[in-house]
Design a protein around this motif. Structure first.
Motif, PDB file in Angstrom:
ATOM      1  N   ALA A 122       0.830  -1.210   0.000  1.00 11.11           N
ATOM      2  CA  ALA A 122       0.000   0.000   0.000  1.00 11.11           C
ATOM      3  C   ALA A 122       0.863   1.258   0.000  1.00 11.11           C
ATOM      4  O   ALA A 122       0.579   2.218  -0.728  1.00 11.11           O
ATOM      5  N   LEU A 123       1.926   1.251   0.769  1.00 14.32           N
ATOM      6  CA  LEU A 123       2.829   2.407   0.809  1.00 14.32           C
ATOM      7  C   LEU A 123       3.507   2.616  -0.544  1.00 14.32           C
ATOM      8  O   LEU A 123       3.609   3.744  -1.027  1.00 14.32           O
ATOM      9  N   ARG A 124       3.931   1.530  -1.191  1.00 15.94           N
ATOM     10  CA  ARG A 124       4.556   1.635  -2.508  1.00 15.94           C
ATOM     11  C   ARG A 124       3.567   2.193  -3.528  1.00 15.94           C
ATOM     12  O   ARG A 124       3.923   3.034  -4.366  1.00 15.94           O
ATOM     13  N   LYS A 125       2.318   1.729  -3.463  1.00 14.49           N
ATOM     14  CA  LYS A 125       1.307   2.219  -4.405  1.00 14.49           C
ATOM     15  C   LYS A 125       1.030   3.700  -4.174  1.00 14.49           C
ATOM     16  O   LYS A 125       0.861   4.466  -5.130  1.00 14.49           O
ATOM     17  N   LEU A 126       0.987   4.110  -2.928  1.00 13.62           N
ATOM     18  CA  LEU A 126       0.768   5.518  -2.614  1.00 13.62           C
ATOM     19  C   LEU A 126       1.928   6.370  -3.126  1.00 13.62           C
ATOM     20  O   LEU A 126       1.714   7.425  -3.730  1.00 13.62           O
ATOM     21  N   ASN A 127       3.153   5.914  -2.910  1.00 16.66           N
ATOM     22  CA  ASN A 127       4.325   6.646  -3.402  1.00 16.66           C
ATOM     23  C   ASN A 127       4.320   6.737  -4.923  1.00 16.66           C
ATOM     24  O   ASN A 127       4.677   7.771  -5.495  1.00 16.66           O
ATOM     25  N   ASP A 128       3.897   5.665  -5.594  1.00 17.62           N
ATOM     26  CA  ASP A 128       3.812   5.678  -7.045  1.00 17.62           C
ATOM     27  C   ASP A 128       2.756   6.674  -7.512  1.00 17.62           C
ATOM     28  O   ASP A 128       2.968   7.410  -8.478  1.00 17.62           O
ATOM     29  N   LEU A 129       1.637   6.717  -6.826  1.00 19.16           N
ATOM     30  CA  LEU A 129       0.574   7.662  -7.170  1.00 19.16           C
ATOM     31  C   LEU A 129       1.055   9.099  -7.006  1.00 19.16           C
ATOM     32  O   LEU A 129       0.809   9.951  -7.862  1.00 19.16           O
ATOM     33  N   ILE A 130       1.772   9.364  -5.924  1.00 21.94           N
ATOM     34  CA  ILE A 130       2.311  10.707  -5.686  1.00 21.94           C
ATOM     35  C   ILE A 130       3.306  11.085  -6.782  1.00 21.94           C
ATOM     36  O   ILE A 130       3.284  12.212  -7.302  1.00 21.94           O
ATOM     37  N   LYS A 131       4.162  10.140  -7.168  1.00 22.88           N
ATOM     38  CA  LYS A 131       5.142  10.399  -8.224  1.00 22.88           C
ATOM     39  C   LYS A 131       4.442  10.720  -9.544  1.00 22.88           C
ATOM     40  O   LYS A 131       4.817  11.665 -10.242  1.00 22.88           O
ATOM     41  N   ARG A 132       3.395   9.963  -9.870  1.00 23.20           N
ATOM     42  CA  ARG A 132       2.655  10.213 -11.113  1.00 23.20           C
ATOM     43  C   ARG A 132       1.927  11.559 -11.067  1.00 23.20           C
ATOM     44  O   ARG A 132       1.853  12.265 -12.068  1.00 23.20           O
ATOM     45  N   ALA A 133       1.385  11.892  -9.898  1.00 27.91           N
ATOM     46  CA  ALA A 133       0.691  13.181  -9.759  1.00 27.91           C
ATOM     47  C   ALA A 133       1.661  14.337  -9.953  1.00 27.91           C
ATOM     48  O   ALA A 133       1.332  15.336 -10.605  1.00 27.91           O
ATOM     49  N   ARG A 134       2.858  14.218  -9.410  1.00 27.58           N
ATOM     50  CA  ARG A 134       3.870  15.274  -9.594  1.00 27.58           C
ATOM     51  C   ARG A 134       4.268  15.408 -11.054  1.00 27.58           C
ATOM     52  O   ARG A 134       4.439  16.520 -11.558  1.00 27.58           O
ATOM     53  N   LEU A 135       4.413  14.280 -11.748  1.00 24.60           N
ATOM     54  CA  LEU A 135       4.749  14.328 -13.169  1.00 24.60           C
ATOM     55  C   LEU A 135       3.638  14.992 -13.975  1.00 24.60           C
ATOM     56  O   LEU A 135       3.896  15.796 -14.873  1.00 24.60           O
ATOM     57  N   ALA A 136       2.389  14.671 -13.634  1.00 29.03           N
ATOM     58  CA  ALA A 136       1.249  15.271 -14.326  1.00 29.03           C
ATOM     59  C   ALA A 136       1.192  16.774 -14.074  1.00 29.03           C
ATOM     60  O   ALA A 136       0.922  17.554 -14.975  1.00 29.03           O
ATOM     61  N   LYS A 137       1.484  17.178 -12.856  1.00 33.11           N
ATOM     62  CA  LYS A 137       1.464  18.600 -12.495  1.00 33.11           C
ATOM     63  C   LYS A 137       2.544  19.359 -13.250  1.00 33.11           C
ATOM     64  O   LYS A 137       2.309  20.451 -13.753  1.00 33.11           O
ATOM     65  N   VAL A 138       3.712  18.766 -13.357  1.00 32.50           N
ATOM     66  CA  VAL A 138       4.823  19.404 -14.070  1.00 32.50           C
ATOM     67  C   VAL A 138       4.489  19.551 -15.555  1.00 32.50           C
ATOM     68  O   VAL A 138       4.772  20.575 -16.168  1.00 32.50           O
TER      69      VAL A 138
END
Length: 141
Positions: A122-138
């Protein structure tokens, strides 16, 4: 198909990447080097297993371990050292029992690491989601 791209795709989706080395064959071929480089950005998932370490004595094991770390350092460019598990992970009895306790402890550590994967999913999935959200924001900016 592009083998490196396939490895990159799998590397992004797996929880653990285990690189297996034989204590007598530490060469990192060009193909293996490219395969390892395909996992760039997934460094926290990589673990290394030095198998058949019972086939060398303690002094040779230190040399083999050092040579492996040096070779990996040229391929995996990370500030952190990759976790290397030493042991004899096959069905045959130990040939050199000099380091039996070390191999048993390393084996237990590796199995604990593998057993911890579901708990940390669950922690890995959350970190992956955060990473993807940052990429989308950029990309939006």
């Amino acid at each position: 198909y592009d083998f490196t791209e396939v490895l990159r795709w799998f590397g992004e989706r797996v929880d653990r990447i285990i690189l297996l080395f034989d204590a007598h064959k530490l060469d990192i071929s060009d193909e293996f080097s490219e395969a390892i480089r395909a996992f760039k950005g997934q460094d926290d998932k990589i673990r290394v297993v030095l198998n058949k370490a019972d086939q060398v004595d303690t002094q040779q094991l230190m040399r083999v371990y050092g040579a492996l770390m040096w070779s990996l350092g040229k391929v995996i460019n990370t500030p952190e050292v990759v976790r290397v598990y030493l042991g004899s992970f096959w069905g045959k009895p130990l040939q050199n029992t000099e380091n039996r306790r070390l191999f048993e402890a390393e084996s237990q550590d590796l199995f604990k690491d593998i057993q911890s994967l579901p708990r940390n999913a669950a922690l890995r999935k959350l970190n992956d989601l955060i990473k993807r959200a940052r990429l989308a924001k950029v990309r939006q900016e």
